[in-house]
Motif scaffolding. Structure first.
Motif, PDB file in Angstrom:
ATOM      1  N   UNK A  41       0.867  -1.179   0.000  1.00 48.10           N
ATOM      2  CA  UNK A  41       0.000   0.000   0.000  1.00 48.10           C
ATOM      3  C   UNK A  41       0.904   1.229   0.000  1.00 48.10           C
ATOM      4  N   UNK A  42       0.669   2.114  -0.962  1.00 47.19           N
ATOM      5  CA  UNK A  42       1.559   3.252  -1.165  1.00 47.19           C
ATOM      6  C   UNK A  42       0.889   4.562  -0.785  1.00 47.19           C
ATOM      7  N   UNK A  43       1.712   5.499  -0.316  1.00 50.27           N
ATOM      8  CA  UNK A  43       1.284   6.874  -0.093  1.00 50.27           C
ATOM      9  C   UNK A  43       2.441   7.773  -0.501  1.00 50.27           C
ATOM     10  N   UNK A  44       2.258   8.494  -1.599  1.00 48.62           N
ATOM     11  CA  UNK A  44       3.322   9.327  -2.161  1.00 48.62           C
ATOM     12  C   UNK A  44       2.925  10.793  -2.077  1.00 48.62           C
ATOM     13  N   UNK A  45       3.775  11.599  -1.464  1.00 51.81           N
ATOM     14  CA  UNK A  45       3.532  13.025  -1.315  1.00 51.81           C
ATOM     15  C   UNK A  45       4.444  13.796  -2.271  1.00 51.81           C
ATOM     16  N   UNK A  46       3.846  14.497  -3.235  1.00 52.78           N
ATOM     17  CA  UNK A  46       4.589  15.225  -4.254  1.00 52.78           C
ATOM     18  C   UNK A  46       4.953  16.626  -3.757  1.00 52.78           C
ATOM     19  N   UNK A  47       6.099  17.121  -4.185  1.00 60.26           N
ATOM     20  CA  UNK A  47       6.477  18.479  -3.813  1.00 60.26           C
ATOM     21  C   UNK A  47       5.504  19.484  -4.436  1.00 60.26           C
ATOM     22  N   UNK A  48       5.539  20.710  -3.941  1.00 61.37           N
ATOM     23  CA  UNK A  48       4.538  21.707  -4.327  1.00 61.37           C
ATOM     24  C   UNK A  48       4.589  22.031  -5.816  1.00 61.37           C
ATOM     25  N   UNK A  49       5.796  22.116  -6.402  1.00 55.70           N
ATOM     26  CA  UNK A  49       5.902  22.455  -7.814  1.00 55.70           C
ATOM     27  C   UNK A  49       5.322  21.352  -8.694  1.00 55.70           C
ATOM     28  N   UNK A  78      -2.813   4.593 -14.453  1.00 52.06           N
ATOM     29  CA  UNK A  78      -2.830   3.856 -15.719  1.00 52.06           C
ATOM     30  C   UNK A  78      -1.494   3.998 -16.436  1.00 52.06           C
ATOM     31  N   UNK A  79      -0.918   5.189 -16.411  1.00 53.12           N
ATOM     32  CA  UNK A  79       0.367   5.391 -17.079  1.00 53.12           C
ATOM     33  C   UNK A  79       1.524   4.791 -16.291  1.00 53.12           C
ATOM     34  N   UNK A  80       1.437   4.823 -14.970  1.00 48.62           N
ATOM     35  CA  UNK A  80       2.487   4.235 -14.146  1.00 48.62           C
ATOM     36  C   UNK A  80       2.590   2.724 -14.325  1.00 48.62           C
ATOM     37  N   UNK A  81       1.509   2.099 -14.744  1.00 48.49           N
ATOM     38  CA  UNK A  81       1.530   0.650 -14.962  1.00 48.49           C
ATOM     39  C   UNK A  81       2.640   0.255 -15.929  1.00 48.49           C
ATOM     40  N   UNK A 101      -2.704  -1.857 -10.169  1.00 54.35           N
ATOM     41  CA  UNK A 101      -2.945  -1.091  -8.949  1.00 54.35           C
ATOM     42  C   UNK A 101      -4.429  -0.770  -8.792  1.00 54.35           C
ATOM     43  N   UNK A 102      -4.870  -0.685  -7.551  1.00 57.53           N
ATOM     44  CA  UNK A 102      -6.270  -0.408  -7.255  1.00 57.53           C
ATOM     45  C   UNK A 102      -6.381   0.697  -6.205  1.00 57.53           C
ATOM     46  N   UNK A 103      -7.595   1.164  -6.017  1.00 56.50           N
ATOM     47  CA  UNK A 103      -7.932   2.117  -4.945  1.00 56.50           C
ATOM     48  C   UNK A 103      -7.112   3.397  -5.018  1.00 56.50           C
ATOM     49  N   UNK A 104      -6.847   3.870  -6.225  1.00 52.94           N
ATOM     50  CA  UNK A 104      -6.121   5.121  -6.375  1.00 52.94           C
ATOM     51  C   UNK A 104      -6.908   6.300  -5.839  1.00 52.94           C
ATOM     52  N   UNK A 105      -6.248   7.160  -5.105  1.00 55.15           N
ATOM     53  CA  UNK A 105      -6.904   8.321  -4.517  1.00 55.15           C
ATOM     54  C   UNK A 105      -5.916   9.476  -4.428  1.00 55.15           C
ATOM     55  N   UNK A 106      -6.343  10.646  -4.844  1.00 57.86           N
ATOM     56  CA  UNK A 106      -5.522  11.840  -4.782  1.00 57.86           C
ATOM     57  C   UNK A 106      -6.146  12.817  -3.786  1.00 57.86           C
ATOM     58  N   UNK A 107      -5.339  13.271  -2.856  1.00 63.12           N
ATOM     59  CA  UNK A 107      -5.799  14.235  -1.863  1.00 63.12           C
ATOM     60  C   UNK A 107      -4.811  15.390  -1.816  1.00 63.12           C
ATOM     61  N   UNK A 119      -1.099  -1.922  -4.324  1.00 63.79           N
ATOM     62  CA  UNK A 119      -0.370  -2.653  -5.360  1.00 63.79           C
ATOM     63  C   UNK A 119      -0.322  -4.130  -4.963  1.00 63.79           C
ATOM     64  N   UNK A 120      -1.356  -4.907  -5.320  1.00 60.15           N
ATOM     65  CA  UNK A 120      -1.370  -6.325  -4.944  1.00 60.15           C
ATOM     66  C   UNK A 120      -0.359  -7.124  -5.753  1.00 60.15           C
ATOM     67  N   UNK A 121       0.251  -8.113  -5.124  1.00 61.59           N
ATOM     68  CA  UNK A 121       1.180  -8.986  -5.839  1.00 61.59           C
ATOM     69  C   UNK A 121       0.423  -9.921  -6.760  1.00 61.59           C
ATOM     70  N   UNK A 122       1.079 -10.326  -7.849  1.00 61.22           N
ATOM     71  CA  UNK A 122       0.447 -11.263  -8.785  1.00 61.22           C
ATOM     72  C   UNK A 122       0.135 -12.589  -8.110  1.00 61.22           C
TER      73      UNK A 122
END
Length: 211
Positions: A41-49, A78-81, A101-107, A119-122
């Protein structure tokens, strides 16, 4: 209409140099139980720019923001795939593969966007004594993707009873660092650089027999 976001554009195209000009703080939750890992399970925080770039031209009015965020998250995933979600998981030298990947959410966290997804394993991966390793990186080294501390990689409660984690910091040579910093703005991306500058998570478990 929400524009299609190509990952290379989101992560790289508008940066001026080969060394990082985009930063992503990553958190990873390793899921599983009974001696097997089932997914990440991922949580990625992007910089402001980068966050501002991702929303450039989008309708983020109060009444449409949530719809826009959902569409952008779906487009990015979809593109990251096609880039393996920038996530490389190995048992020894054998790559461990993923499902979609599933359950994508942007906050939003103030000026930063936060992307979360599963990101479930195969197929379930049995834990091992010392052969599992995990890396998250952009191959071209345009983007710095970093676990800030050991607490940013978390084992499930069940796995934590058998496994320990260790983050290994990268150790590029002075020559490699000089080369990365000296590439001109118009140079083609060097896809050998990313792995030289990325952290590695080593997962060491009380070994169990593989099924």
């Amino acid at each position: 209409m929400v524009k299609s976001i190509v990952v290379t554009c989101v992560f790289a195209a508008f940066f001026a140099h080969a060394h990082p000009h985009s930063w992503i703080d990553t958190k990873t939750y390793i899921q599983g139980e009974n001696g097997v890992i089932t997914g990440l399970q991922m949580q990625w925080s992007f910089d402001a720019m980068t966050s501002a770039y991702m929303l450039d031209g989008e309708d983020i009015s109060s009444e449409n923001e949530q719809t826009t965020f959902a569409s952008v998250a779906d487009s990015v995933l979809k593109n990251m795939m096609y880039e393996h979600y920038f996530t490389y998981f190995y048992d020894g030298e054998t790559p461990i593969r993923y499902k979609v990947a599933t359950n994508g959410k942007l906050t939003r966290d103030r000026a930063k966007l936060v992307l979360s997804f599963d990101l479930p394993l195969a197929k379930p991966q049995s834990i091992t004594r010392d052969s599992l390793k995990l890396l998250i990186f952009d191959q071209s080294y345009y983007v710095d993707m970093t676990w800030k501390s050991n607490s940013d990689v978390v084992l499930s409660a069940d796995l934590s009873r058998q496994c320990q984690l260790k983050i290994i910091e990268p150790n590029p040579t002075a020559e490699q660092m000089s080369y990365a910093m000296s590439l001109p703005a118009d140079a083609d991306p060097d896809n050998t650089l990313g792995q030289l500058f990325t952290q590695t998570v080593e997962i060491d478990c009380a070994a169990m027999a593989k099924g």
